[in-house]
Design a protein around this motif. Structure first.
Motif, PDB file in Angstrom:
ATOM      1  N   UNK A 262       0.813  -1.213   0.000  1.00 25.15           N
ATOM      2  CA  UNK A 262       0.000   0.000   0.000  1.00 25.15           C
ATOM      3  C   UNK A 262       0.853   1.272   0.000  1.00 25.15           C
ATOM      4  N   UNK A 263       0.193   2.404  -0.211  1.00 25.42           N
ATOM      5  CA  UNK A 263       0.891   3.682  -0.342  1.00 25.42           C
ATOM      6  C   UNK A 263       1.645   4.062   0.925  1.00 25.42           C
ATOM      7  N   UNK A 264       1.061   3.786   2.074  1.00 25.33           N
ATOM      8  CA  UNK A 264       1.727   4.122   3.336  1.00 25.33           C
ATOM      9  C   UNK A 264       3.053   3.381   3.471  1.00 25.33           C
ATOM     10  N   UNK A 265       3.084   2.127   3.012  1.00 27.70           N
ATOM     11  CA  UNK A 265       4.312   1.340   3.097  1.00 27.70           C
ATOM     12  C   UNK A 265       5.364   1.854   2.114  1.00 27.70           C
ATOM     13  N   UNK A 266       4.919   2.235   0.923  1.00 32.51           N
ATOM     14  CA  UNK A 266       5.862   2.754  -0.075  1.00 32.51           C
ATOM     15  C   UNK A 266       6.393   4.127   0.300  1.00 32.51           C
ATOM     16  N   UNK A 267       5.644   4.863   1.115  1.00 40.37           N
ATOM     17  CA  UNK A 267       6.022   6.223   1.510  1.00 40.37           C
ATOM     18  C   UNK A 267       7.393   6.270   2.186  1.00 40.37           C
ATOM     19  N   UNK A 268       7.753   5.187   2.876  1.00 41.09           N
ATOM     20  CA  UNK A 268       9.051   5.121   3.567  1.00 41.09           C
ATOM     21  C   UNK A 268      10.231   5.298   2.604  1.00 41.09           C
ATOM     22  N   UNK A 269      10.018   5.024   1.335  1.00 40.06           N
ATOM     23  CA  UNK A 269      11.126   5.010   0.370  1.00 40.06           C
ATOM     24  C   UNK A 269      11.017   6.116  -0.677  1.00 40.06           C
ATOM     25  N   UNK A 270      10.088   7.048  -0.478  1.00 39.93           N
ATOM     26  CA  UNK A 270       9.933   8.169  -1.399  1.00 39.93           C
ATOM     27  C   UNK A 270      10.867   9.305  -0.984  1.00 39.93           C
ATOM     28  N   UNK A 271      12.145   9.055  -1.168  1.00 38.74           N
ATOM     29  CA  UNK A 271      13.157  10.050  -0.852  1.00 38.74           C
ATOM     30  C   UNK A 271      13.354  10.978  -2.052  1.00 38.74           C
ATOM     31  N   UNK A 272      14.155  12.019  -1.843  1.00 42.62           N
ATOM     32  CA  UNK A 272      14.500  12.901  -2.953  1.00 42.62           C
ATOM     33  C   UNK A 272      15.288  12.100  -3.985  1.00 42.62           C
ATOM     34  N   UNK A 273      14.826  12.133  -5.231  1.00 43.95           N
ATOM     35  CA  UNK A 273      15.446  11.326  -6.290  1.00 43.95           C
ATOM     36  C   UNK A 273      16.268  12.224  -7.208  1.00 43.95           C
ATOM     37  N   UNK A 274      17.574  12.222  -6.980  1.00 42.99           N
ATOM     38  CA  UNK A 274      18.472  13.091  -7.738  1.00 42.99           C
ATOM     39  C   UNK A 274      18.948  12.471  -9.046  1.00 42.99           C
ATOM     40  N   UNK A 275      18.822  11.134  -9.138  1.00 41.25           N
ATOM     41  CA  UNK A 275      19.360  10.437 -10.301  1.00 41.25           C
ATOM     42  C   UNK A 275      18.361   9.424 -10.841  1.00 41.25           C
ATOM     43  N   UNK A 276      18.454   9.152 -12.130  1.00 47.17           N
ATOM     44  CA  UNK A 276      17.795   7.972 -12.690  1.00 47.17           C
ATOM     45  C   UNK A 276      18.633   6.766 -12.282  1.00 47.17           C
ATOM     46  N   UNK A 277      17.948   5.708 -11.840  1.00 44.37           N
ATOM     47  CA  UNK A 277      18.686   4.560 -11.343  1.00 44.37           C
ATOM     48  C   UNK A 277      18.254   3.300 -12.091  1.00 44.37           C
ATOM     49  N   UNK A 278      18.818   2.144 -11.703  1.00 41.42           N
ATOM     50  CA  UNK A 278      18.595   0.882 -12.404  1.00 41.42           C
ATOM     51  C   UNK A 278      18.189  -0.209 -11.411  1.00 41.42           C
ATOM     52  N   UNK A 279      17.228  -1.032 -11.837  1.00 44.20           N
ATOM     53  CA  UNK A 279      16.800  -2.141 -10.993  1.00 44.20           C
ATOM     54  C   UNK A 279      17.891  -3.200 -10.887  1.00 44.20           C
ATOM     55  N   UNK A 280      18.635  -3.380 -11.960  1.00 41.06           N
ATOM     56  CA  UNK A 280      19.719  -4.358 -11.973  1.00 41.06           C
ATOM     57  C   UNK A 280      20.737  -3.949 -13.039  1.00 41.06           C
ATOM     58  N   UNK A 281      21.743  -4.749 -13.204  1.00 37.33           N
ATOM     59  CA  UNK A 281      22.809  -4.466 -14.157  1.00 37.33           C
ATOM     60  C   UNK A 281      22.481  -5.022 -15.545  1.00 37.33           C
ATOM     61  N   UNK A 282      23.098  -4.436 -16.544  1.00 38.05           N
ATOM     62  CA  UNK A 282      23.083  -4.969 -17.911  1.00 38.05           C
ATOM     63  C   UNK A 282      21.666  -5.266 -18.412  1.00 38.05           C
ATOM     64  N   UNK A 283      20.779  -4.271 -18.320  1.00 39.24           N
ATOM     65  CA  UNK A 283      19.411  -4.434 -18.814  1.00 39.24           C
ATOM     66  C   UNK A 283      19.401  -4.180 -20.322  1.00 39.24           C
ATOM     67  N   UNK A 284      19.037  -5.197 -21.091  1.00 41.82           N
ATOM     68  CA  UNK A 284      19.069  -5.072 -22.557  1.00 41.82           C
ATOM     69  C   UNK A 284      17.829  -4.336 -23.075  1.00 41.82           C
ATOM     70  N   UNK A 285      16.646  -4.807 -22.733  1.00 41.76           N
ATOM     71  CA  UNK A 285      15.397  -4.178 -23.140  1.00 41.76           C
ATOM     72  C   UNK A 285      14.745  -3.568 -21.909  1.00 41.76           C
ATOM     73  N   UNK A 286      14.816  -2.255 -21.792  1.00 42.61           N
ATOM     74  CA  UNK A 286      14.381  -1.640 -20.537  1.00 42.61           C
ATOM     75  C   UNK A 286      13.205  -0.682 -20.717  1.00 42.61           C
TER      76      UNK A 286
END
Length: 300
Positions: A262-286
């Protein structure tokens, strides 16, 4: 007859101190160890045990093996060199494997399995020991740029090359970030004695290193299975203490969303996002999540 008398005398020398030795190992926090570790324990305790001066660690080792309360377990490395681990009154695989590295604990996919967050029976076991000291990431973090992130995640994720074979299992030894054993718990009963990461730390670890958990799709499934068990607030607290250079809060938030938290649980991780990031390495089709500013494999 003389030979028999001498043999009995030798046997009785260790019989006399057997009960105190048995009590020591029954109460010990470790139930598996290498020969060197056994020798270290022996040298520290021989006088308290009352071991005769003409007896050494190898004599006691043989004596306990012959009594069938200490078991010998053989591991093979990539060069087919053998390493023996001795286990006290148990043949439990996790307990035995924990003796490969002192002060180690099970993590990643192995911890998922122990928490019943995987439907698979793993053939690979992950045993982690931490770096000796805490190297602060704050200085390095000041130099984080989008260019450096893009470059790092273009390649494959590094994996440990330290591996052993044991029975039908492959054991991978990882050398992880120093955490002071943050989120590590102990399992101890009549058959088992080892440490492993709790649910919150396990999910962080596999989010950081999905390669040790079967990949990102397995990680999503683990998050789903953890519903009702996972303490998201505790997980956020752990992540803050770990102080990673990279913004893994974006990764964890994404997994929580995909797993239907739920949204309340995800709220803990809604920090300031300064960069585009990656879920994992070497993503071919993203694809890209605008919400989490995160690249992830197409089809998730």
């Amino acid at each position: 007859m003389l030979c028999l008398i001498v043999y009995m005398a030798r046997k009785n020398q260790l019989d006399k101190c057997f009960k105190i030795i048995e009590d020591f190992f029954d109460r010990s926090e470790s139930k598996s160890f290498s020969e060197n570790k056994f020798k270290e324990i022996f040298n520290l305790n021989r006088y308290n045990w009352g071991v005769p001066s003409n007896k050494y660690s190898n004599h006691l080792l043989t004596y306990l093996l012959n009594r069938n309360i200490l078991f010998e377990n053989t591991f093979s490395d990539a060069s087919n060199e053998h390493k023996v681990i001795y286990s006290w009154k148990t043949k439990d695989e996790f307990t035995v494997i924990s003796g490969l590295k002192s002060d180690s604990y099970f993590a990643h996919y192995s911890a998922l399995y122990l928490h019943q967050l995987s439907l698979q029976i793993p053939k690979t076991v992950y045993l982690n020991f931490e770096h000796k000291c805490n190297i602060s990431s704050n200085i390095e973090g000041n130099f984080l740029t989008q260019e450096s992130i893009d470059k790092a995640f273009k390649g494959s994720q590094r994996k440990s090359s330290l591996q052993y074979s044991f029975l039908d299992k492959k054991v991978i030894i990882t050398n992880g970030k120093y955490t002071g054993k943050l989120g590590v718990v102990k399992r101890k009963n009549s058959e088992q004695c080892f440490e492993y990461t709790d649910i919150e730390k396990t999910l962080i670890d596999i989010s950081v290193r999905p390669v040790y958990a079967g990949g990102v799709f397995e990680v999503v499934e683990a998050y789903k299975l953890a519903k009702g068990k996972l303490n998201v607030s505790k997980m956020a607290d752990y992540l803050a203490k770990l102080n990673y250079i990279y913004p893994y809060s974006q990764v964890i938030g994404f997994y929580l969303e995909k797993a239907g938290y739920n949204e309340n649980e995800m709220e803990h991780f809604k920090k300031k996002m300064n960069f585009n990031f990656y879920l994992t390495y070497d993503i071919r089709n993203k694809e890209f999540s605008e919400r989490w500013k995160l690249y992830y494999p197409k089809g998730m």
